[in-house]
Design a protein around this motif. Sequence first.
Motif, PDB file in Angstrom:
ATOM      1  N   TYR A   1      16.819  39.099  23.152  1.00  0.00           N
ATOM      2  CA  TYR A   1      17.318  39.126  24.528  1.00  0.00           C
ATOM      3  C   TYR A   1      16.369  39.790  25.523  1.00  0.00           C
ATOM      4  N   GLY A   2      15.252  40.310  25.044  1.00  0.00           N
ATOM      5  CA  GLY A   2      14.320  40.983  25.929  1.00  0.00           C
ATOM      6  C   GLY A   2      14.627  42.469  26.042  1.00  0.00           C
ATOM      7  N   LYS A   3      13.797  43.150  26.783  1.00  0.00           N
ATOM      8  CA  LYS A   3      13.940  44.587  26.966  1.00  0.00           C
ATOM      9  C   LYS A   3      15.222  44.893  27.745  1.00  0.00           C
ATOM     10  N   PHE A   4      15.986  45.874  27.268  1.00  0.00           N
ATOM     11  CA  PHE A   4      17.230  46.280  27.928  1.00  0.00           C
ATOM     12  C   PHE A   4      17.033  47.502  28.822  1.00  0.00           C
ATOM     13  N   GLU A   5      16.080  48.362  28.485  1.00  0.00           N
ATOM     14  CA  GLU A   5      15.936  49.665  29.135  1.00  0.00           C
ATOM     15  C   GLU A   5      15.599  49.571  30.624  1.00  0.00           C
ATOM     16  N   THR A   6      16.181  50.509  31.377  1.00  0.00           N
ATOM     17  CA  THR A   6      15.878  50.670  32.802  1.00  0.00           C
ATOM     18  C   THR A   6      15.660  52.156  33.068  1.00  0.00           C
ATOM     19  N   ASP A   7      15.519  52.521  34.332  1.00  0.00           N
ATOM     20  CA  ASP A   7      15.376  53.932  34.693  1.00  0.00           C
ATOM     21  C   ASP A   7      16.650  54.723  34.410  1.00  0.00           C
ATOM     22  N   THR A   8      17.793  54.041  34.369  1.00  0.00           N
ATOM     23  CA  THR A   8      19.056  54.704  34.039  1.00  0.00           C
ATOM     24  C   THR A   8      19.315  54.469  32.554  1.00  0.00           C
TER      25      THR A   8
ATOM     26  N   LYS B   1      27.863  60.393  20.361  1.00  0.00           N
ATOM     27  CA  LYS B   1      27.273  59.815  19.151  1.00  0.00           C
ATOM     28  C   LYS B   1      27.323  58.293  19.204  1.00  0.00           C
ATOM     29  N   MET B   2      28.454  57.751  19.653  1.00  0.00           N
ATOM     30  CA  MET B   2      28.588  56.292  19.756  1.00  0.00           C
ATOM     31  C   MET B   2      27.627  55.739  20.799  1.00  0.00           C
ATOM     32  N   MET B   3      27.467  56.464  21.892  1.00  0.00           N
ATOM     33  CA  MET B   3      26.541  56.057  22.938  1.00  0.00           C
ATOM     34  C   MET B   3      25.105  56.046  22.404  1.00  0.00           C
ATOM     35  N   ARG B   4      24.741  57.073  21.627  1.00  0.00           N
ATOM     36  CA  ARG B   4      23.394  57.126  21.039  1.00  0.00           C
ATOM     37  C   ARG B   4      23.154  55.919  20.134  1.00  0.00           C
ATOM     38  N   TRP B   5      24.167  55.543  19.350  1.00  0.00           N
ATOM     39  CA  TRP B   5      24.043  54.401  18.440  1.00  0.00           C
ATOM     40  C   TRP B   5      23.814  53.117  19.234  1.00  0.00           C
ATOM     41  N   ILE B   6      24.609  52.910  20.281  1.00  0.00           N
ATOM     42  CA  ILE B   6      24.457  51.717  21.127  1.00  0.00           C
ATOM     43  C   ILE B   6      23.066  51.711  21.759  1.00  0.00           C
ATOM     44  N   ARG B   7      22.697  52.834  22.335  1.00  0.00           N
ATOM     45  CA  ARG B   7      21.387  52.940  23.005  1.00  0.00           C
ATOM     46  C   ARG B   7      20.246  52.665  22.028  1.00  0.00           C
ATOM     47  N   SER B   8      20.355  53.165  20.795  1.00  0.00           N
ATOM     48  CA  SER B   8      19.287  52.960  19.819  1.00  0.00           C
ATOM     49  C   SER B   8      19.126  51.488  19.462  1.00  0.00           C
ATOM     50  N   HIS B   9      20.217  50.739  19.425  1.00  0.00           N
ATOM     51  CA  HIS B   9      20.128  49.315  19.098  1.00  0.00           C
ATOM     52  C   HIS B   9      19.648  48.464  20.278  1.00  0.00           C
ATOM     53  N   LEU B  10      19.744  49.005  21.479  1.00  0.00           N
ATOM     54  CA  LEU B  10      19.266  48.284  22.655  1.00  0.00           C
ATOM     55  C   LEU B  10      17.856  48.716  23.061  1.00  0.00           C
TER      56      LEU B  10
ATOM     57  N   GLU C   1      24.708  57.762  30.115  1.00  0.00           N
ATOM     58  CA  GLU C   1      24.917  56.436  30.697  1.00  0.00           C
ATOM     59  C   GLU C   1      23.661  55.586  30.577  1.00  0.00           C
ATOM     60  N   LEU C   2      23.888  54.278  30.643  1.00  0.00           N
ATOM     61  CA  LEU C   2      22.759  53.351  30.666  1.00  0.00           C
ATOM     62  C   LEU C   2      23.121  52.121  31.479  1.00  0.00           C
ATOM     63  N   ILE C   3      22.107  51.573  32.110  1.00  0.00           N
ATOM     64  CA  ILE C   3      22.228  50.307  32.834  1.00  0.00           C
ATOM     65  C   ILE C   3      21.193  49.378  32.226  1.00  0.00           C
ATOM     66  N   ILE C   4      21.616  48.180  31.844  1.00  0.00           N
ATOM     67  CA  ILE C   4      20.679  47.251  31.203  1.00  0.00           C
ATOM     68  C   ILE C   4      19.914  46.432  32.237  1.00  0.00           C
ATOM     69  N   ARG C   5      18.716  46.051  31.862  1.00  0.00           N
ATOM     70  CA  ARG C   5      17.822  45.273  32.712  1.00  0.00           C
ATOM     71  C   ARG C   5      18.404  43.890  33.037  1.00  0.00           C
ATOM     72  N   GLN C   6      19.203  43.338  32.145  1.00  0.00           N
ATOM     73  CA  GLN C   6      19.745  41.994  32.328  1.00  0.00           C
ATOM     74  C   GLN C   6      20.866  41.922  33.371  1.00  0.00           C
ATOM     75  N   ARG C   7      21.302  43.051  33.876  1.00  0.00           N
ATOM     76  CA  ARG C   7      22.373  43.083  34.874  1.00  0.00           C
ATOM     77  C   ARG C   7      21.961  42.289  36.109  1.00  0.00           C
TER      78      ARG C   7
END
Length: 156
Positions: free
Chosen positions: A126-133, A107-116, A138-144
Amino acid sequence: MNTDRRPDGTFLPKLTADQEMIIGVQEGLKVDLKSLCTGLLNTPHWSQVHDELAAFLGKAGKRIHIELPRGHLKSHIVTQSWVIQQIIKNPDIRVLIVNAVEGNSAKMMRWIRSHLTEPGPLTKLYGKFETDTWSQEELIIRQRKKNLVAPTVMAA
């Protein structure tokens, strides 16, 4: 021509007042958890205990233990909002979310993901965060900047 000289001798166009303001907001949110929570992340309320919690988080080490009574927004402020602040502060951070109650970390992960996820105030700043992961686990942000094995955020 409005330009600034970089240390390497090349030139960079001067920023407009709007661009400077956006950079100021971006940098401010990296250090001001209260502004991030109340301004962008819909924190229901903020009081002195949350000011103290934010101050503690600002000087805490990598491993922390926080005890507050139920209903004091520990999960919202620490596990969710503070994690987002750490992500925008350091795109190469790796965070593992673990909870004793099955399903709470998801649930916490869903909340974080929804805000990004677009569209939202964070993506506007900050621009788009989403990537293929970008999944429930799990998630990996584009800014990495670094190529790391572990994702930016993982729920277990």
